[in-house]
Scaffold this active site. Structure first.
Site, PDB file in Angstrom:
ATOM      1  N   PHE A   1       0.953  -1.256   0.152  1.00 25.61           N
ATOM      2  CA  PHE A   1      -0.018   0.046  -0.002  1.00 25.61           C
ATOM      3  C   PHE A   1       0.841   1.173  -0.017  1.00 25.61           C
ATOM      4  CE2 PHE A   1      -3.455   2.794   1.730  1.00 25.61           C
ATOM      5  CZ  PHE A   1      -4.436   2.614   0.810  1.00 25.61           C
TER       6      PHE A   1
ATOM      7  N   THR B   1       3.913  -4.690  -4.400  1.00 24.07           N
ATOM      8  CA  THR B   1       5.079  -4.554  -3.446  1.00 24.07           C
ATOM      9  C   THR B   1       6.393  -4.533  -4.268  1.00 24.07           C
ATOM     10  OG1 THR B   1       5.529  -7.268  -3.724  1.00 24.07           O
ATOM     11  CG2 THR B   1       4.086  -6.468  -1.892  1.00 24.07           C
TER      12      THR B   1
ATOM     13  N   VAL C   1       6.148  -2.385 -17.328  1.00 27.06           N
ATOM     14  CA  VAL C   1       7.110  -1.922 -18.452  1.00 27.06           C
ATOM     15  C   VAL C   1       6.970  -0.607 -18.669  1.00 27.06           C
ATOM     16  CG1 VAL C   1       7.923  -1.967 -20.778  1.00 27.06           C
ATOM     17  CG2 VAL C   1       7.146  -4.104 -19.412  1.00 27.06           C
TER      18      VAL C   1
ATOM     19  N   LYS D   1      12.742  -5.132 -17.567  1.00 28.43           N
ATOM     20  CA  LYS D   1      11.659  -4.557 -18.822  1.00 28.43           C
ATOM     21  C   LYS D   1      11.801  -5.347 -20.035  1.00 28.43           C
ATOM     22  CE  LYS D   1      10.848  -0.389 -16.198  1.00 28.43           C
ATOM     23  NZ  LYS D   1      10.978   1.065 -16.135  1.00 28.43           N
TER      24      LYS D   1
END
Length: 345
Positions: A10, A98, A154, A226
């Site tokens: 969060f 996370t 990405v 990525k």
């Protein structure tokens, strides 16, 4: 359709999504038939709160801002671990936001596996699990007949994966080129203007573009993750992150950039995936690009991706590649895609 959401993590990204969900709830319900109930939130620093009847997301945002502790939320079940939260919350979608760990993908990898095995759909912005274990996770999702979506891994909220898999669905992607890290792109621009590497890095830190430990950016681990995701997801590759040819920007000086400009070119950190003798390969290395190359004009913290297909070549997209609000929109786009898929079941 109304989804029961469990948010694991969060921080800025999940809170970015939460703000959108609160502000646009009626709009999303009216225009897309999408509604939600947040049944659990867990964060390693802020604690956890769970209620099968639903949590007040606006109040959670206020508490996170005011005290930083979800333990201050009135009512609900507190103190559950992330894994217990996934198993006990009676959710049907896990929003996994996370931190990224490119060594072993944890704790996100276990979160995603647990959720899929428990019968939850998953949307995530966490690059680690997708870069390191995409094929394993995709196979698990297929076996469990659940959806696994990860647009925000990405280009954050700029639709890179959806562009290729949905808008360009059915086409074969032959190569991918892009600037996939805004921090290094910003630093190269500042160095081109005359600043030293250290000065550019300090400016990036002050503006929040670079972490206290910038190695993930300047040593090109972030764009390598990525391009690994893009190569495997969009091109059907079997690329492993550790096998990506990787060279960061730590060896580039102002004089290198100035010399490149004197010849009508710019140095950019370019990520690339391509086909080579039947294999998909990937690399991230600084390249000298001529002014006629679109990527040479992508400045600041913007990201860009150019797809070449057998139908159309050089399809480009440019946009923000980071930020809580942008990544929050990526999660929203995945939730809306999930909503469409489930409504058509």
């Amino acid at each position: 359709m109304k989804f029961r959401l469990a948010l694991i993590g969060f921080g800025n990204v999940a809170q970015g999504l939460a703000k959108i969900l609160v502000e646009k709830r009626e709009y999303l319900r009216r225009n897309f038939g999408f509604d939600y109930r947040v049944v659990a939130v867990a964060d390693i620093m802020k604690g956890s709160i769970m209620s099968k009847k639903g949590l007040d997301l606006g109040r959670l945002l206020s508490i996170a801002k005011e005290t930083g502790s979800l333990r201050d939320y009135p009512g609900g079940v507190r103190g559950r671990s992330s894994i217990d939260t996934i198993r006990e919350a009676n959710a049907d979608v896990l929003v996994e936001a996370t931190w990224t760990n490119l060594k072993d993908g944890e704790p996100g990898l276990t979160h995603i596996k647990t959720a899929l095995n428990e019968g939850l759909h998953v949307v995530t912005t966490n690059k680690g699990p997708i870069a390191l274990a995409y094929h394993e996770l995709a196979a698990l999702a297929r076996r469990k007949r659940r959806h696994l979506r990860f647009e925000g891994t990405v280009l954050s909220g700029t639709p890179a994966i959806n562009l290729a898999t949905e808008a360009l669905g059915g086409s074969t992607i032959n190569s991918i080129r892009g600037i996939l890290n805004g921090t290094t792109n910003y630093m190269l621009g500042e160095m081109e203007e005359g600043r030293t590497y250290d000065e550019a890095l300090n400016m990036a830190r002050e503006l929040g573009y670079a972490e206290a430990d910038p190695s993930g950016d300047v040593e090109a681990w972030d764009p390598a993750a990525k391009i690994t995701i893009l190569a495997n997801v969009l091109m059907g590759g079997e690329v492993k992150l550790k096998e990506v040819r990787r060279e960061g920007i730590t060896g580039i000086s102002h004089s290198d950039l100035r010399e490149a400009r004197s010849t009508g070119s710019r140095i950019k950190l370019v990520a690339k995936a391509y086909r080579d003798e039947g294999r998909i390969k990937a690399q991230v290395v600084p390249e000298r690009l001529p002014d006629c190359d679109l990527l040479s004009h992508v400045s600041g913290v913007l990201n860009a991706m150019i797809l070449s297909t057998e139908v159309q070549s050089d399809i480009a997209i440019i946009g923000p590649g980071a930020g809580g609000d942008s990544a929050g929109y990526a999660l929203l786009s995945d939730l809306l895609a999930l909503n469409r898929a489930c409504c058509n079941c």
